[in-house]
Write a protein that holds these residues in place. Structure first.
Motif, PDB file in Angstrom:
ATOM      1  N   ILE A 236      -5.916   6.659  19.012  1.00  0.00           N
ATOM      2  CA  ILE A 236      -5.992   7.562  18.067  1.00  0.00           C
ATOM      3  C   ILE A 236      -4.636   7.596  17.494  1.00  0.00           C
ATOM      4  CG2 ILE A 236      -5.320   9.636  19.413  1.00  0.00           C
ATOM      5  CD1 ILE A 236      -7.061  11.350  17.373  1.00  0.00           C
ATOM      6  N   GLY A 237      -4.726   7.648  15.917  1.00  0.00           N
ATOM      7  CA  GLY A 237      -3.445   7.394  15.344  1.00  0.00           C
ATOM      8  C   GLY A 237      -3.608   8.092  13.843  1.00  0.00           C
ATOM      9  N   ALA A 238      -2.517   7.705  13.205  1.00  0.00           N
ATOM     10  CA  ALA A 238      -2.551   8.104  11.694  1.00  0.00           C
ATOM     11  C   ALA A 238      -1.914   7.094  10.741  1.00  0.00           C
ATOM     12  CB  ALA A 238      -1.807   9.517  11.445  1.00  0.00           C
ATOM     13  N   GLY A 239      -2.057   7.002   9.426  1.00  0.00           N
ATOM     14  CA  GLY A 239      -1.361   6.041   8.588  1.00  0.00           C
ATOM     15  C   GLY A 239      -1.398   6.435   7.055  1.00  0.00           C
ATOM     16  N   ALA A 240      -1.040   5.420   6.329  1.00  0.00           N
ATOM     17  CA  ALA A 240      -1.255   5.722   4.920  1.00  0.00           C
ATOM     18  C   ALA A 240      -1.553   4.424   4.153  1.00  0.00           C
ATOM     19  CB  ALA A 240       0.162   6.560   4.172  1.00  0.00           C
ATOM     20  N   THR A 241      -2.096   4.654   2.857  1.00  0.00           N
ATOM     21  CA  THR A 241      -2.285   3.351   2.020  1.00  0.00           C
ATOM     22  C   THR A 241      -1.597   3.839   0.684  1.00  0.00           C
ATOM     23  OG1 THR A 241      -4.254   2.856   3.171  1.00  0.00           O
ATOM     24  CG2 THR A 241      -3.920   1.877   0.830  1.00  0.00           C
ATOM     25  N   TRP A 242      -0.664   2.893   0.226  1.00  0.00           N
ATOM     26  CA  TRP A 242      -0.113   2.931  -1.306  1.00  0.00           C
ATOM     27  C   TRP A 242      -0.780   1.801  -2.166  1.00  0.00           C
ATOM     28  CZ3 TRP A 242       5.291   1.021  -2.534  1.00  0.00           C
ATOM     29  CH2 TRP A 242       5.375   1.493  -4.050  1.00  0.00           C
ATOM     30  N   TYR A 243      -1.185   2.142  -3.144  1.00  0.00           N
ATOM     31  CA  TYR A 243      -1.864   1.198  -3.981  1.00  0.00           C
ATOM     32  C   TYR A 243      -0.832   1.029  -5.151  1.00  0.00           C
ATOM     33  CZ  TYR A 243      -6.278   2.222  -2.009  1.00  0.00           C
ATOM     34  OH  TYR A 243      -7.444   2.302  -0.993  1.00  0.00           O
ATOM     35  N   VAL A 244      -0.014  -0.301  -4.919  1.00  0.00           N
ATOM     36  CA  VAL A 244       1.090  -0.647  -5.583  1.00  0.00           C
ATOM     37  C   VAL A 244       0.796  -0.961  -7.016  1.00  0.00           C
ATOM     38  CG1 VAL A 244       3.151  -2.151  -5.669  1.00  0.00           C
ATOM     39  CG2 VAL A 244       2.219  -1.318  -3.595  1.00  0.00           C
ATOM     40  N   SER A 245      -0.329  -1.610  -7.304  1.00  0.00           N
ATOM     41  CA  SER A 245      -0.864  -1.925  -8.418  1.00  0.00           C
ATOM     42  C   SER A 245      -2.263  -2.116  -8.407  1.00  0.00           C
ATOM     43  CB  SER A 245      -0.399  -3.277  -8.882  1.00  0.00           C
ATOM     44  OG  SER A 245      -0.668  -4.411  -8.238  1.00  0.00           O
ATOM     45  N   ASP A 246      -3.212  -2.531  -9.724  1.00  0.00           N
ATOM     46  CA  ASP A 246      -4.369  -2.924  -9.542  1.00  0.00           C
ATOM     47  C   ASP A 246      -4.909  -3.952  -8.340  1.00  0.00           C
ATOM     48  OD1 ASP A 246      -4.766  -0.884 -11.321  1.00  0.00           O
ATOM     49  OD2 ASP A 246      -4.962  -2.614 -13.201  1.00  0.00           O
ATOM     50  N   ARG A 247      -3.943  -4.775  -8.011  1.00  0.00           N
ATOM     51  CA  ARG A 247      -4.155  -5.892  -7.331  1.00  0.00           C
ATOM     52  C   ARG A 247      -3.585  -6.111  -5.891  1.00  0.00           C
ATOM     53  NH1 ARG A 247      -6.535 -10.921  -9.861  1.00  0.00           N
ATOM     54  NH2 ARG A 247      -6.718 -10.253 -11.936  1.00  0.00           N
ATOM     55  N   VAL A 248      -2.591  -5.050  -5.495  1.00  0.00           N
ATOM     56  CA  VAL A 248      -1.860  -5.111  -4.425  1.00  0.00           C
ATOM     57  C   VAL A 248      -1.944  -3.583  -3.657  1.00  0.00           C
ATOM     58  CG1 VAL A 248       0.308  -5.413  -3.204  1.00  0.00           C
ATOM     59  CG2 VAL A 248      -0.376  -6.892  -5.117  1.00  0.00           C
ATOM     60  N   ALA A 249      -2.028  -3.566  -2.572  1.00  0.00           N
ATOM     61  CA  ALA A 249      -1.960  -2.521  -1.728  1.00  0.00           C
ATOM     62  C   ALA A 249      -0.934  -2.618  -0.404  1.00  0.00           C
ATOM     63  CB  ALA A 249      -3.365  -1.927  -1.263  1.00  0.00           C
ATOM     64  N   LEU A 250      -0.416  -1.575  -0.056  1.00  0.00           N
ATOM     65  CA  LEU A 250       0.328  -1.861   1.235  1.00  0.00           C
ATOM     66  C   LEU A 250      -0.201  -0.656   2.046  1.00  0.00           C
ATOM     67  CD1 LEU A 250       4.177  -2.082  -0.132  1.00  0.00           C
ATOM     68  CD2 LEU A 250       2.468  -3.916   0.554  1.00  0.00           C
ATOM     69  N   TRP A 251      -0.113  -1.025   3.430  1.00  0.00           N
ATOM     70  CA  TRP A 251      -0.734   0.228   4.245  1.00  0.00           C
ATOM     71  C   TRP A 251       0.123  -0.025   5.809  1.00  0.00           C
ATOM     72  CZ3 TRP A 251      -2.312  -3.332   7.906  1.00  0.00           C
ATOM     73  CH2 TRP A 251      -3.085  -4.334   7.522  1.00  0.00           C
ATOM     74  N   GLY A 252      -0.110   1.141   6.479  1.00  0.00           N
ATOM     75  CA  GLY A 252       0.679   1.059   7.917  1.00  0.00           C
ATOM     76  C   GLY A 252       0.013   2.214   8.533  1.00  0.00           C
ATOM     77  N   SER A 253       0.231   1.984  10.065  1.00  0.00           N
ATOM     78  CA  SER A 253      -0.176   3.057  10.756  1.00  0.00           C
ATOM     79  C   SER A 253       0.373   3.036  12.228  1.00  0.00           C
ATOM     80  CB  SER A 253      -1.863   3.015  11.058  1.00  0.00           C
ATOM     81  OG  SER A 253      -2.062   1.999  11.748  1.00  0.00           O
ATOM     82  N   TYR A 254       0.362   4.080  12.729  1.00  0.00           N
ATOM     83  CA  TYR A 254       0.956   4.307  14.342  1.00  0.00           C
ATOM     84  C   TYR A 254      -0.152   4.888  15.071  1.00  0.00           C
ATOM     85  CZ  TYR A 254       4.149   5.286  18.166  1.00  0.00           C
ATOM     86  OH  TYR A 254       4.670   5.164  19.433  1.00  0.00           O
ATOM     87  N   ASN A 255      -0.344   4.340  16.352  1.00  0.00           N
ATOM     88  CA  ASN A 255      -1.408   4.814  17.010  1.00  0.00           C
ATOM     89  C   ASN A 255      -1.190   4.706  18.487  1.00  0.00           C
ATOM     90  OD1 ASN A 255      -3.712   4.492  14.829  1.00  0.00           O
ATOM     91  ND2 ASN A 255      -2.503   2.724  14.799  1.00  0.00           N
ATOM     92  N   VAL A 256      -1.802   5.711  19.214  1.00  0.00           N
ATOM     93  CA  VAL A 256      -1.112   5.840  20.740  1.00  0.00           C
ATOM     94  C   VAL A 256      -2.583   5.639  21.502  1.00  0.00           C
ATOM     95  CG1 VAL A 256       0.748   7.195  20.528  1.00  0.00           C
ATOM     96  CG2 VAL A 256      -1.503   8.298  20.640  1.00  0.00           C
ATOM     97  N   GLY A 257      -2.572   5.133  22.898  1.00  0.00           N
ATOM     98  CA  GLY A 257      -3.909   4.773  23.678  1.00  0.00           C
ATOM     99  C   GLY A 257      -3.994   6.269  24.438  1.00  0.00           C
ATOM    100  N   LEU A 258      -5.158   6.586  24.871  1.00  0.00           N
ATOM    101  CA  LEU A 258      -5.505   7.680  25.366  1.00  0.00           C
ATOM    102  C   LEU A 258      -5.901   7.158  26.765  1.00  0.00           C
ATOM    103  CD1 LEU A 258      -7.686   9.131  22.450  1.00  0.00           C
ATOM    104  CD2 LEU A 258      -5.135   9.773  22.892  1.00  0.00           C
ATOM    105  N   ASN A 259      -6.137   6.079  27.198  1.00  0.00           N
ATOM    106  CA  ASN A 259      -6.316   5.631  28.592  1.00  0.00           C
ATOM    107  C   ASN A 259      -5.706   4.252  28.877  1.00  0.00           C
ATOM    108  OD1 ASN A 259      -8.091   3.767  27.250  1.00  0.00           O
ATOM    109  ND2 ASN A 259      -9.919   5.061  28.077  1.00  0.00           N
TER     110      ASN A 259
END
Length: 275
Positions: A236-259
């Motif tokens: 499980i984790g969380a992240g974000a997406t940034w639409y820099v322009s009509d053609r480019v998006a940047l995204w990232g996330s940080y997640n942790v294992g539960l088992n």
């Protein structure tokens, strides 16, 4: 009599002028419809979170999605590693999308395994079945099938044999600029003794748009990621997406294992480009 003749002559002259004017009219060709330019916001990236979306690229559009920075913590049987997963998407028709994906270059470190090489490639087909019912609870739905092969694998430690998978992808918009994505499927795995086994997989994401070009999300998976990258266990984790322009998006996330079967952590930064 003379006035009648004059009136008749005048009417004939006007008729002749009308015919001449029509014959000299310029006929313009019908306007050619302008095709919409590729747009990264619609249907949007598939690699930003764990599930795959139900919408496909319009015919002739292409997306390149790539994470040059992906770090996995150790999990049972797999050391910590750095990888560069990617996804290539092409709209065959408005409702059929051909896809190629891989974990890319992977470098293991720790636990005595320092293997570096290119990982197997998978061939994928996604078919959009129907749109969501915005007045009800029926989600947008797609059927996705793929086959992972040992093609492009440069190290035996990365070879997992042939792995077929079948998914159903669901999208549903919610109030307050929220939406939910869920992927449910079955994935095959080749065991060390050559047996083919299958396990159920689930990926989910709950997102909210904070502005027109920025959204945040919570996501998780059970047993596997729906696409390029390592994955097993529960995460499980969380992240974000940034639409820099009509053609480019940047995204990232940080997640942790539960088992123990999942990586202890998964950090990812990437971009998606529309062509």
């Amino acid at each position: 009599m003379r006035s009648g003749i004059i009136l008749f002559a005048a009417l004939m002259a006007i008729a002749n002028l009308s015919v001449v004017a029509r014959s000299q009219e310029v006929v313009y060709p019908a306007a050619t419809p302008i095709e919409p330019a590729p747009n990264i916001m619609n249907p949007g990236p598939d690699m930003g979170n764990f599930p795959n979306g139900s919408y496909t690229l319009p015919q002739g559009w292409a997306y390149l999605e790539f994470s040059p920075f992906t770090l996995n913590g150790p999990e049972t049987g797999t050391p910590s590693n750095y990888s560069t997963p990617f996804l290539l998407r092409y709209g065959v028709t408005d409702n059929v999308e051909f896809r190629i994906f891989s974990t890319g270059i992977q470098s293991n470190y720790g636990s005595g395994d320092n293997t570096t090489g290119f990982t197997p490639t998978a061939f994928d087909l996604k078919v959009h079945l129907w749109d969501e019912d915005k007045t009800g609870w029926v989600p947008s739905t797609a059927l996705e099938v793929w086959l992972q092969t040992d093609l492009t694998s440069t190290a035996e430690v990365f070879d997992d044999g042939f792995q077929p998978a079948v998914n159903l992808n669901f999208d549903k918009s919610l109030p307050w600029n929220c939406s939910v994505e869920i992927t449910i499927g079955v994935i095959g795995a080749e065991e060390f003794d050559g047996r083919q086994t299958f396990q159920e997989t689930v990926q989910w994401s709950f997102s909210r748009s904070l502005t027109d070009d920025f959204n945040v999300f919570l996501n998780g998976y059970h047993n596997a990621i729906a696409g390029p990258g390592n994955g097993s266990g529960e995460m499980i984790g969380a992240g974000a997406t940034w639409y820099v322009s009509d053609r480019v998006a940047l995204w990232g996330s940080y997640n942790v294992g539960l088992n123990d079967d999942a990586p202890t952590t998964l950090s990812q930064l990437g971009l998606s480009i529309a062509y």
